[in-house]
Write a protein that holds these residues in place. Sequence first.
Motif, PDB file in Angstrom:
ATOM      1  N   THR A 145      -1.557   8.686  -0.031  1.00  0.00           N
ATOM      2  CA  THR A 145      -2.009   7.721  -0.320  1.00  0.00           C
ATOM      3  C   THR A 145      -2.627   8.187  -2.111  1.00  0.00           C
ATOM      4  O   THR A 145      -2.829   7.447  -3.398  1.00  0.00           O
ATOM      5  N   GLU A 146      -2.750   9.837  -2.215  1.00  0.00           N
ATOM      6  CA  GLU A 146      -3.906  10.162  -3.880  1.00  0.00           C
ATOM      7  C   GLU A 146      -2.413  10.027  -4.857  1.00  0.00           C
ATOM      8  O   GLU A 146      -2.829  10.701  -5.748  1.00  0.00           O
ATOM      9  N   GLU A 175       0.293   5.883   4.022  1.00  0.00           N
ATOM     10  CA  GLU A 175      -0.857   6.837   3.679  1.00  0.00           C
ATOM     11  C   GLU A 175      -1.237   8.369   4.185  1.00  0.00           C
ATOM     12  O   GLU A 175      -2.190   8.299   3.677  1.00  0.00           O
ATOM     13  N   TYR A 235      -0.695   7.708  -5.794  1.00  0.00           N
ATOM     14  CA  TYR A 235      -0.093   7.255  -6.341  1.00  0.00           C
ATOM     15  C   TYR A 235      -1.180   6.789  -7.196  1.00  0.00           C
ATOM     16  O   TYR A 235      -1.902   5.798  -6.275  1.00  0.00           O
ATOM     17  N   ARG A 266       0.702  -1.073   0.324  1.00  0.00           N
ATOM     18  CA  ARG A 266       0.160  -0.200  -0.223  1.00  0.00           C
ATOM     19  C   ARG A 266       0.833   1.020   0.305  1.00  0.00           C
ATOM     20  O   ARG A 266       1.852   1.402   0.305  1.00  0.00           O
ATOM     21  N   PRO A 267       0.281   2.427  -0.396  1.00  0.00           N
ATOM     22  CA  PRO A 267       1.617   3.705  -0.413  1.00  0.00           C
ATOM     23  C   PRO A 267       1.108   4.149   1.120  1.00  0.00           C
ATOM     24  O   PRO A 267       0.617   3.613   2.109  1.00  0.00           O
TER      25      PRO A 267
END
Lengths: 181, 181
Positions: free
Chosen positions: A118-119, A115, A121, A112-113
Amino acid sequence: MLTRQQAEGARRRAAAMLRDAGIVLTPEEASKLEIADCALGHLESEGLQLITYVNNERYCAKEIVLFPHQTFPQHRHPPVDGRPGKQETFRCRAGIVFLYVSGEPAAAPRCRPPEQSTEYYNVWHEIELGAGEQYTIPPDTWHWFQAGDQGAIVSEFSSTSTDDADIFVDPRVVRAPAVAG
Amino acid sequence: MLTRQQAEGARRRAAAMLRDAGIVLTPEEASKLEIADCALGHLESEGLQLITYVNNERYCAKEIVLFPHQTFPQHRHPPVDGRPGKQETFRCRAGIVFLYVSGEPAAAPRCRPPEQSTEYYNVWHEIELGAGEQYTIPPDTWHWFQAGDQGAIVSEFSSTSTDDADIFVDPRVVRAPAVAG
């Protein structure tokens, strides 16, 4: 921006990981290990540590150290001065690194990118590299990468490195090294 | 020409030296380790073992394994197709390697050429590289190299490799790999 103390701590930790993997640096190289937090302020989750062995107008070679789950933000290497963008071959030397590049997205990505980001990736074609495995990223291709549970050491063989020209998705990223005085 | 059995023995020995240095190859890479005796017929004294990680039209990276005192014959990389000759950076990873290049001769060189081939060695500027040390050889520069008592492992970072174009002093040298059937 990293404090000098934070940078020194990261430098010592990266140097120890290299030693454990049997990779020898000169004392001068070890003292100059670059700590790149990309001006995001959370090195442990986004950034990397590296030593540039050589970077001339024809080729470049670096050793990259990633702490466990540390992620380097999504970016691409555009053409520079009429030459194709940087092409790079990542060869994993120790640990595991997950590369994500443009292309068919993984059905169930292993990473997961971070936290906080996140937007920024959005490419999800997954390549998992264990020690001794390698992958070549074509010029001007979106990519990001994250280490596995034990961190990773990655040799990067490439055409000339021109970090200033790199384009990141995240507008907050500043690639030039910065350490507080 | 090497027999298949001789080549296999050299391959196993080189693979063990890489393992001892913590350098991981995939099983496929290990099975394809190149054994280059340069058609001279005395690999132990003249030749090398190598794996080419990547060689494309922009850059090249290899891992070279040298047995104790093994010597690679004097050669240079001339211009090819209007491009400058190959430029290469040798980074010693383990052991010691002595590089000899054009320039001021060493007063008391640490190495001697292989006794079968002394007349084909004539540059004596000496650079000693221990683990973690490196040196960049400009294009079209005469050079040869020899490992120390423990052998050596050397990472070679370079512009594109075009072995066929290399020019050796010794007219007996054939660079293309050859193994008896």
